[in-house]
Design an enzyme around this catalytic site. Sequence first.
Site, PDB file in Angstrom:
ATOM      1  N   HIS A 111       0.770  -1.176  -0.174  1.00  0.00           N
ATOM      2  CA  HIS A 111      -0.052  -0.001   0.040  1.00  0.00           C
ATOM      3  C   HIS A 111       0.913   1.161   0.109  1.00  0.00           C
ATOM      4  CE1 HIS A 111      -3.139  -2.741   0.614  1.00  0.00           C
ATOM      5  NE2 HIS A 111      -3.959  -1.763   0.817  1.00  0.00           N
ATOM      6  N   TYR A 474       1.813   7.973   4.929  1.00  0.00           N
ATOM      7  CA  TYR A 474       1.342   8.537   3.751  1.00  0.00           C
ATOM      8  C   TYR A 474       2.402   9.073   3.196  1.00  0.00           C
ATOM      9  CZ  TYR A 474      -3.201   8.506   6.233  1.00  0.00           C
ATOM     10  OH  TYR A 474      -4.676   8.101   6.839  1.00  0.00           O
TER      11      TYR A 474
HETATM   12  C1  LIG Z   1      -6.161   2.272   0.712  1.00  0.00           C
HETATM   13  C2  LIG Z   1      -5.320   2.606   1.877  1.00  0.00           C
HETATM   14  C3  LIG Z   1      -5.770   3.097   3.084  1.00  0.00           C
HETATM   15  C4  LIG Z   1      -5.049   3.262   4.083  1.00  0.00           C
HETATM   16  N1  LIG Z   1      -5.612   3.486   5.388  1.00  0.00           N
HETATM   17  C5  LIG Z   1      -4.628   3.671   6.529  1.00  0.00           C
HETATM   18  C6  LIG Z   1      -5.329   4.017   7.747  1.00  0.00           C
HETATM   19  O1  LIG Z   1      -6.577   3.873   7.982  1.00  0.00           O
HETATM   20  N2  LIG Z   1      -4.428   4.201   9.008  1.00  0.00           N
HETATM   21  C7  LIG Z   1      -3.179   4.275   8.653  1.00  0.00           C
HETATM   22  O2  LIG Z   1      -2.348   4.681   9.472  1.00  0.00           O
HETATM   23  N3  LIG Z   1      -2.634   4.333   7.254  1.00  0.00           N
HETATM   24  C8  LIG Z   1      -3.275   4.129   6.202  1.00  0.00           C
HETATM   25  N4  LIG Z   1      -3.027   3.725   5.144  1.00  0.00           N
HETATM   26  C9  LIG Z   1      -1.274   3.923   4.763  1.00  0.00           C
HETATM   27  C10 LIG Z   1      -0.883   2.561   5.101  1.00  0.00           C
HETATM   28  O3  LIG Z   1      -0.559   2.405   6.578  1.00  0.00           O
HETATM   29  C11 LIG Z   1       0.769   2.523   4.713  1.00  0.00           C
HETATM   30  O4  LIG Z   1       0.737   2.575   3.152  1.00  0.00           O
HETATM   31  C12 LIG Z   1       1.647   1.273   5.065  1.00  0.00           C
HETATM   32  O5  LIG Z   1       2.765   1.388   4.950  1.00  0.00           O
HETATM   33  C13 LIG Z   1       0.805   0.083   4.165  1.00  0.00           C
HETATM   34  O6  LIG Z   1       1.477  -1.117   4.620  1.00  0.00           O
HETATM   35  P1  LIG Z   1       1.752  -2.251   3.720  1.00  0.00           P
HETATM   36  O7  LIG Z   1       2.402  -3.254   4.387  1.00  0.00           O
HETATM   37  O8  LIG Z   1       0.462  -2.472   2.963  1.00  0.00           O
HETATM   38  O9  LIG Z   1       2.507  -1.449   2.380  1.00  0.00           O
HETATM   39  P2  LIG Z   1       4.085  -1.961   1.591  1.00  0.00           P
HETATM   40  O10 LIG Z   1       3.966  -1.322   0.419  1.00  0.00           O
HETATM   41  O11 LIG Z   1       4.205  -3.434   1.694  1.00  0.00           O
HETATM   42  O12 LIG Z   1       5.229  -1.194   2.683  1.00  0.00           O
HETATM   43  C14 LIG Z   1       5.316   0.098   2.959  1.00  0.00           C
HETATM   44  C15 LIG Z   1       6.819   0.279   3.405  1.00  0.00           C
HETATM   45  O13 LIG Z   1       7.111  -0.658   4.448  1.00  0.00           O
HETATM   46  C16 LIG Z   1       8.137  -1.456   4.100  1.00  0.00           C
HETATM   47  N5  LIG Z   1       7.877  -2.665   4.761  1.00  0.00           N
HETATM   48  C17 LIG Z   1       6.712  -3.407   4.413  1.00  0.00           C
HETATM   49  N6  LIG Z   1       6.712  -4.711   5.144  1.00  0.00           N
HETATM   50  C18 LIG Z   1       8.126  -4.565   5.867  1.00  0.00           C
HETATM   51  C19 LIG Z   1       8.484  -5.411   6.630  1.00  0.00           C
HETATM   52  N7  LIG Z   1       7.877  -6.633   6.986  1.00  0.00           N
HETATM   53  N8  LIG Z   1       9.718  -5.210   7.179  1.00  0.00           N
HETATM   54  C20 LIG Z   1      10.385  -4.251   7.085  1.00  0.00           C
HETATM   55  N9  LIG Z   1       9.973  -2.876   6.034  1.00  0.00           N
HETATM   56  C21 LIG Z   1       8.685  -3.568   5.395  1.00  0.00           C
HETATM   57  C22 LIG Z   1       8.147  -1.294   2.483  1.00  0.00           C
HETATM   58  O14 LIG Z   1       9.466  -1.566   2.169  1.00  0.00           O
HETATM   59  C23 LIG Z   1       7.624  -0.088   2.505  1.00  0.00           C
HETATM   60  O15 LIG Z   1       8.827   1.000   2.317  1.00  0.00           O
HETATM   61  C24 LIG Z   1      -3.664   3.309   3.995  1.00  0.00           C
HETATM   62  C25 LIG Z   1      -3.169   3.404   2.712  1.00  0.00           C
HETATM   63  C26 LIG Z   1      -3.875   2.931   1.506  1.00  0.00           C
HETATM   64  C27 LIG Z   1      -3.292   2.804   0.125  1.00  0.00           C
END
Ligand SMILES: Cc1cc2nc3c(=O)[nH]c(=O)nc-3n(C[C@H](O)[C@H](O)[C@H](O)COP(=O)(O)OP(=O)(O)OC[C@H]3O[C@@H](n4cnc5c(N)ncnc54)[C@H](O)[C@@H]3O)c2cc1C
Length: 531
Positions: A111, A474
Amino acid sequence: MAVTNFELLLLLGTLSISGFSATSYSTEVSFLQCFSSNLQHPNEASNVLLTTNSSNYSSVLQSSIRNHRFLNNSTLKPQFIITPSHVSHIQAAIRCSKQNGLQVRVRSAGHDYEGLSYVADVPFLIIDLFNLRSIRVDIENESAWVESGATLGELYHKIAEKSKLYGFPAGSCSTVGVGGHFSGGGFGTIFRKYGLAADNIIDAKIVDVNGKILTRKSMGEDLFWAIRGGGGASFGVIFSWKVKIVPVPQTVTVFNVRYTLEQGASKLLQKWQNVAHELDEDIFLHAVLEVADSTTSSAGSNKTVLVSFGSLYLGGVEKLVSLLQESFPQLGLMRENCTEMTWIQSVLYFAGFSTKDSLNVLLDRSTQYKGFLKAKSDYLTKPVSETGLEGLYRILLEEEAPVLILTPYGGRMSEISDSEIAFPHRKGNIYAIQYLTNWDEEDETEKHISSMRRLYKYMKPYVSKAPRAAYLNYRDLDLGRNNNAGNSSYAQAYVWGLKYFKNNFKRLVRVKTAVDPDNFFRNEQSIPVFP
Ligand SMILES: Cc1cc2nc3c(=O)[nH]c(=O)nc-3n(C[C@H](O)[C@H](O)[C@H](O)COP(=O)(O)OP(=O)(O)OC[C@H]3O[C@@H](n4cnc5c(N)ncnc54)[C@H](O)[C@@H]3O)c2cc1C
Ligand SMILES: *[C@@H]1O[C@H](CO)[C@@H](O)[C@H](O)[C@H]1NC(C)=O
Ligand SMILES: *[C@@H]1O[C@H](CO)[C@@H](O)[C@H](O)[C@H]1NC(C)=O
Ligand SMILES: *[C@@H]1O[C@H](CO)[C@@H](O)[C@H](O)[C@H]1NC(C)=O
Ligand SMILES: *[C@@H]1O[C@H](CO)[C@@H](O)[C@H](O)[C@H]1NC(C)=O
Ligand SMILES: *[C@@H]1O[C@H](CO)[C@@H](O)[C@H](O)[C@H]1NC(C)=O
Ligand SMILES: *[C@@H]1O[C@H](CO)[C@@H](O)[C@H](O)[C@H]1NC(C)=O
Ligand SMILES: *[C@@H]1O[C@H](CO)[C@@H](O)[C@H](O)[C@H]1NC(C)=O
Ligand SMILES: *[C@@H]1O[C@H](CO)[C@@H](O)[C@H](O)[C@H]1NC(C)=O
């Protein structure tokens, strides 16, 4: 363990020779050799490693790309995608990437608003954690172990399966990944009572730059502090988290009341700015601003700004109505505007599902929305003036219809110190704004992004200063980025580091320097090292 020539040949059979220069081809061969020799059984490699030539390479790559801006043909593709089903696969991926000069991108559920978990400008591979998503809930201990590749929906579902009287304070969107979300902070509808997801982490397991597995005890309190709000990607691969689960009442109440400018939204929003952060911590009341068609078509324009006040209350409707009649009578909230439900139904509701849907919709990892998007964030320490708001409405009506989500702080968030964990935005903030714009066609990208930048510029006088703070989750590369050489200085990174981390930035750089001195784990906005 040594790899036989035969096994290596099997792997190489899936490599496309045509697409690579001689150097990158030999890197691939050498990586594959290293990877399989680091596994317990070299033939495991074929189950967890995808090359660009593998038949499911594209579908796995695209499975969790949430932003179409990074789905075009000029985007550099990863040389490999590793899909670990065991931590040893992560260890092997790290050791062999390091050995072969490949950069690593870790993806939990993709995300990231700027695609940093799956896009890079240099040769790289993705460690995609979607197969590592087991969740063990222990109601008696009020805790759970959750693997990074799980989604928030899977976590909420698993807790509800065990007990309807527990929940977890994290974000609303069910497809968001635990790995990115927890390591960047993570807030949702009960954060005014319980703090962030990151505030409720009590242990974690990480694979460090040497391929070693560390727990809270062996990583030490500095690193454990850093991965709670500092972003995981700068420090290693966190593959599992132990969290405190939190009690929720049998009945919660939600409402969403909407007013246009013609119906007096502006006065209500002014009042909201003064009260939302001071409400009882059991009340979450956010405000969403968007452009809508006007029904009472006032002279000149048929568009208006619609403000939706959405709420979750940890309790029954009578109490909520009486609390709001006392502190925010202008809202005119009536019993009829509210719906009582269980906490897990409110999770469905805030994730955009019907409260009548089966809880299994929370397990669906495929995203509901696929399109192009750009987002930014701000923190506010005082209300925007009346003229400021009027100018904002004019901008919204002129621009490409961005949406603003205003999230009140206060409550538990004001009680935790700025330096408790790496996430720094606490006391003094009355609310945060997320600016969000979506579009469907690639040729509209320019228009939407510049529209977003104009809006952000307009807001400058009204929001936090020195720094103009921003929320790491964000992600916004407009704030600045590291150079590709991976040697950005402290001063360069300070520009955006201060916005995301305020006074915690320096400690993050110290931790980074201690645990990854060669800056192996890096990306466009990773924490730099001291020379
Ligand atoms: C539709 C949508 C709704 C959202 N709603 C909210 C909300 O309600 N509240 C809120 O606080 N945020 C919200 N967000 C933001 C969200 O918290 C961040 O985008 C979050 O980083 C997403 O995590 P991910 O694992 O899906 O993302 P990824 O894209 O997989 O990772 C995000 C970042 O973290 C790193 N990373 C991921 N996993 C690991 C790991 N296991 N170890 C080390 N590094 C890692 C990645 O390399 C990248 O830099 C939302 C985003 C979207 C797109
Ligand atoms: C890999 O790609 C090459 C060239 O496109 C093709 O000839 C070969 O059959 C592919 N190998 C496999 C195992 O798919
Ligand atoms: C690729 O897909 C095949 C069949 O769909 C599956 O058996 C295999 O496990 C997949 N490989 C990976 C690494 O996901
Ligand atoms: C990307 O390239 C593929 C084939 O190379 C083509 O089929 C597809 O239409 C292209 N996509 C875009 C968005 O240009
Ligand atoms: C294509 O993707 C790259 C990132 O990989 C991005 O920088 C670029 O803006 C995208 N192009 C368009 C037209 O969206
Ligand atoms: C869980 O709680 C029980 C007592 O309720 C305790 O004996 C046990 O050690 C706890 N386990 C963990 C992992 O904290
Ligand atoms: C609240 O409910 C009342 C009674 O049903 C209704 O008249 C009113 O329009 C509702 N208010 C809002 C803002 O939706
Ligand atoms: C609003 O006005 C614009 C131009 O003035 C027109 O193109 C559009 O169709 C109108 N929309 C509605 C819903 O009336
Ligand atoms: C980074 O490295 C490049 C070339 O390797 C060099 O020109 C540049 O000055 C370095 N930058 C810093 C901040 O050290």
